[in-house]
Scaffold this active site. Structure first.
Site, PDB file in Angstrom:
ATOM      1  CG  ASP A 139      -9.059  53.376  55.868  1.00  0.00           C
ATOM      2  OD1 ASP A 139      -8.583  53.688  55.696  1.00  0.00           O
ATOM      3  OD2 ASP A 139      -8.516  51.487  55.356  1.00  0.00           O
ATOM      4  CG  ASP A 195      -5.677  57.155  56.308  1.00  0.00           C
ATOM      5  OD1 ASP A 195      -7.393  56.847  56.033  1.00  0.00           O
ATOM      6  OD2 ASP A 195      -5.273  57.303  55.972  1.00  0.00           O
TER       7      ASP A 195
END
Length: 419
Positions: free
Chosen positions: A78, A273
């Site tokens: 992440d 992201d």
């Protein structure tokens, strides 16, 4: 940041665990170096194979070995968060099902006065116990993790063929609440820009350069890497990270193009992201794009369907659609144009293959969603679907983001692999 809704059978992960663990064993080098804080920095990288896909699984994951002896854990890479954490039995108050037994932490607690602890809290934070550092991470999908910060050994493999074991800081999560995009994994691999991220810690120990990259295959899998020896910088298209957003890998696009033509959307702020499977746009931009897509497919042999709930907008053909190549000609590419110098621009291309999926019902669905509708306000996220078949690089030292088209189906060739 894990925003998208996915429903994955836990049994699939268990079956996948065995095959991935066996295949990983084949390419690891047997050379080791134990817990040395005085590495001489070399041009090297750390490489992780990635498993999973955008659809139907809805997430990618890497296997990371933690502890003594090392045990495998599946973590969600992440770039939207800093702290790496693993579900642990210390004891576990609320924990979700996971592919592996819960992590048993070492007794090496990070004290509250540790500088890394202060990075996880506001300035007015006061410790309940000076001997330990607590943490709480909240995600935009409503999920969260609460626990204690510990130090433990991670076993990592350099592209030079050397295995290193180094003690790093991570979270031992004993109270997890799953969000809308719940993934049946062991935890999160925090790859953000902050000093508490694993890559920043490795850089501070002079193991690697503070660079993160990933290559996600549209056919599933791919690889993740830390360090800067897997690419030639001159072959990469670069744009500067935004100086106004120090918490994300973000940049400001000069213009948003549809089919090579302007849309009127300029000074478009985007965040790259890897924790989001799909791409999310603010409601205004989303509305403009959706109207352009609808107009483009007018008169084409596609019909909007309401009985396919895979994504908000899906279309069916005269026959079930087998692959994106069957319908990509009916859609136009998107382009983010970034300023890269005086009178020059760098372009991030998003072809139809990088914003469409074929659902299990044989429909083609748009994998760009309305972020404002799910609470992201004006945030625009470039998710995994739009980064497929590209090597995307986050260079924290030069404060720039880069990309280049790549074959993500095979791990890059280096001495640490295929031994």
């Amino acid at each position: 940041m894990m925003y998208d809704q996915v429903f994955v059978l836990f049994l699939f992960c268990l079956l996948f665990t065995t095959s991935s663990a066996e295949s990983n064993h084949k390419w690891r080098s047997s050379v080791t170096m134990f817990n040395n804080n005085d590495y001489q920095e070399t041009k090297s990288s750390i490489i992780f194979p990635l498993f999973g896909d955008v659809y139907p699984n809805g997430f990618f994951f890497a296997e990371v070995s933690i502890g003594q002896p090392p045990k495998p854990y599946f973590l969600d890479p992440d770039t939207g968060s800093d702290l790496t954490w693993v579900q642990c039995d210390a004891p576990c108050v609320h924990c979700t099902k996971a592919p592996h037994p819960y992590y048993r932490p070492s007794n090496d607690l990070v004290p509250c006065k540790d500088p890394l602890c202060s990075l996880l809290h506001s300035d007015d934070y006061k410790c309940d116990d000076p001997d330990q550092c607590d943490y709480e991470v909240e995600y935009a999908d409503g999920g969260s993790s609460l626990g204690v910060v510990v130090k433990d050994v991670l076993s990592l493999y350099l592209s030079t063929g050397i295995q290193i074991r180094t003690r790093l800081t991570l979270g031992c999560g004993y109270d997890q609440l799953p969000g809308a995009s719940y993934h049946p994994l062991d935890g999160v691999l925090g790859l953000g820009r902050g000093r508490s991220s694993i890559v920043s810690q490795l850089h501070n120990r002079a193991v690697i350069q503070n660079v993160i990259g990933h290559c996600l295959s549209a056919r599933g899998g791919g690889y993740l890497f830390f360090g800067d020896d897997l690419y030639a910088a001159s072959q990469i298209t670069w744009t500067s990270m935004s100086s106004n957003d120090i918490n994300h890998y973000s940049a400001v696009a000069v213009e948003f193009l549809f089919g090579g033509k302007g849309t009127g959307i300029k000074n478009f702020h985007v965040v790259f992201d890897s924790g989001s499977s799909y791409t999310y746009l603010n409601s205004q931009t989303y509305g403009i794009l959706l109207s352009l897509v609808m107009k483009e497919i007018e008169g084409k042999p596609l019909q909007e369907v309401n009985d396919d709930q895979t994504l908000p907008f899906c279309w069916k053909g005269e026959e079930p659609i087998r692959g994106i190549s069957d319908v990509s000609k009916y859609f136009k590419p998107l382009t983010l144009s970034f300023a890269s110098g005086w009178r020059t621009e760098s372009q991030f291309q998003i072809p139809p293959e990088s914003y469409l999926i074929i659902s299990s019902k044989g429909s083609v669905c748009m994998g760009i969603l309305n972020g404002t509708a799910i609470g992201l306000q004006n945030l625009n996220l470039i998710g995994d679907i739009s980064m497929q078949d590209k090597m995307v690089i986050y260079d924290n030292q030069k404060k720039q983001i880069g990309w280049v088209s790549a074959n993500c189906d095979r791990l890059p060739n280096s001495n640490a692999l295929f031994l």
